[in-house]
Design an enzyme around this catalytic site. Structure first.
Site: not given
Ligand SMILES: *[C@@H]1O[C@H](CO)[C@@H](O)[C@H](O)[C@H]1NC(C)=O
Ligand SMILES: *[C@@H]1O[C@H](CO)[C@@H](O)[C@H](O)[C@H]1NC(C)=O
Length: 280
Positions: A92, A94, A96
Site C-alpha cells: 500500500e 497512501d 490521506e
C-alpha cells in the site's frame, strides 16, 4: 483504445500530451452509491460523505509500477473528522488527507506498506489551502523508488534499498483506491474534534484521471522491456539536484511528523531505512 497497452516510453509522452482521461476509462465507483457523482462526461467526479456512508472509487486495472496523478479539491470549511484517501494497495502506498475545523490546516498523511507492514508514516501541512482549488497529487512507483509529489514537488522519497535487506513493494500488483469517509475517532487532533454532521454532506472533487502504469494481469506485466530509460517515469532512478532541493524545502518547513525521528515509538532503534539518509 486503452492507454495502458502501450510501451512506457509512449505512456510518458502521453503524460505530457494528455490532459487526463475520462473517469470511466480506468476507474469505477465501488461504494457509496450515488454519493459518488460522475460529471462533465467523466472529467469530474465528486465523492460525498453523510452520516450514513462515505463513498469511493478504484481503478479497473492492477498495476505493477505506475505513475498515478489525480487532481483533488478537498472538503471545504469544517471538514473535521473526514478522511480523503488516495492510494494503492495490497502492498500500500497512501496519501490521506485529514480534515479540520474551518481555517485550521489539513494534515497530509503518507505511508508505505510492504509485505503487510506499514508503520512508515510521514505527515505534512500543505503550503496552500487544498480546499480552495484543485491541486495535483502524484504517486510515482517504479523499481527504483516511490515518490510522493504535490503539484510536481516531491515531498517524500522511499528508495528501493533491497540490497540492504529492506523490503520494497515490487511483487504484487496494486490498484488505485480513492475514498472519502468518516474517521473522527482519530483524524482530527488525534480524535478530539468530531465530525459535525449538521455540515453534511461533505464533498470532495476529483479530476485529471491519468493512470500511467504497467498493467498487472495474470501475474504478467505489460512493461517487461524498455524500462531502463532514465527519462521515463518507469526508468527514472533518482531525483535531480533541483528536485532534491524542493523536497528538502518541504521537509524542513512543512513536515510535522516523521516516524524516523519518533524516539518514543522506536525505543529499541529505528527501522533500518531510517539510517539511510535519503529516506529521511
Ligand atoms: C496540475 O496539472 C495540470 C495538468 O498537468 C496543470 O494544468 C495544472 O496547472 C496543475 N495544477 C497545479 C496547481 O499545479
Ligand atoms: C487541525 O488544527 C489544529 C490546530 O491548528 C492542528 O494542531 C492540527 O494539526 C490540525 N490538523 C488535524 C488533522 O488535526
Amino acid at each position: 483504445m486503452s492507454a495502458f497497452l502501450i510501451t512506457p516510453l509512449i505512456a510518458s509522452l502521453l503524460l505530457i500530451a494528455a490532459s487526463g482521461d475520462p473517469f470511466y476509462q480506468n476507474y469505477y465507483v465501488t461504494w457509496g452509491g450515488d454519493r459518488a457523482q460522475v460529471l462533465q462526461n467523466g472529467d469530474l467526479l465528486t465523492l460525498s460523505l453523510d452520516s450514513f456512508s462515505g463513498s469511493g472509487f478504484q481503478s479497473s486495472n492492477e498495476y505493477l509500477f505506475a505513475k498515478i496523478d489525480m487532481q483533488m479539491k478537498l472538503v471545504p470549511r469544517n471538514s473535521a473528522g473526514t478522511l480523503s484517501s488516495q492510494g494503492q494497495s495490497h502492498d500500500e502506498i497512501d496519501f490521506e488527507f485529514l480534515g479540520n475545523l474551518s481555517g485550521d490546516p489539513y494534515i497530509l498523511h503518507t505511508n508505505v506498506f510492504c509485505q503487510g507492514q506499514g508503520n512508515r508514516e510521514q505527515q505534512f501541512y500543505l503550503w496552500f489551502d487544498p480546499t480552495a482549488d484543485f491541486h495535483n497529487y502524484t504517486i510515482l512507483w517504479n523499481p527504483h523508488f516511490i515518490l510522493f509529489l504535490v503539484d510536481g514537488i516531491p515531498i517524500r522519497e522511499f528508495k528501493n534499498l533491497e540490497s540492504r535487506g529492506i523490503p520494497f513493494p515490487k511483487t504484487q500488483g496494486m490498484r488505485v483506491y480513492s475514498s472519502l469517509w468518516d474517521a473522527d475517532d482519530w483524524a482530527t487532533r488525534g480524535g478530539l474534534v468530531k465530525t459535525d454532521w449538521t455540515q453534511a454532506p461533505f464533498i470532495a472533487s476529483y479530476k485529471g484521471f491519468r493512470a500511467n502504469g504497467c498493467v498487472w494481469l495474470n501475474a504478467n506485466s505489460n512493461c517487461n522491456n524498455n524500462n531502463d530509460d532514465v527519462n521515463t517515469w518507469l526508468g527514472q532512478q533518482q531525483l535531480d539536484y533541483a528536485s532534491q532541493g524542493q523536497m528538502k524545502w518541504v521537509q524542513n518547513n512543512y513536515m510535522i511528523y516523521n516516524y524516523c525521528s519518533d524516539y518514543k515509538r522506536f525505543p529499541q532503534g529505528f527501522p533500518p531505512e531510517c539510517y539511510v539518509t535519503t529516506n529521511n
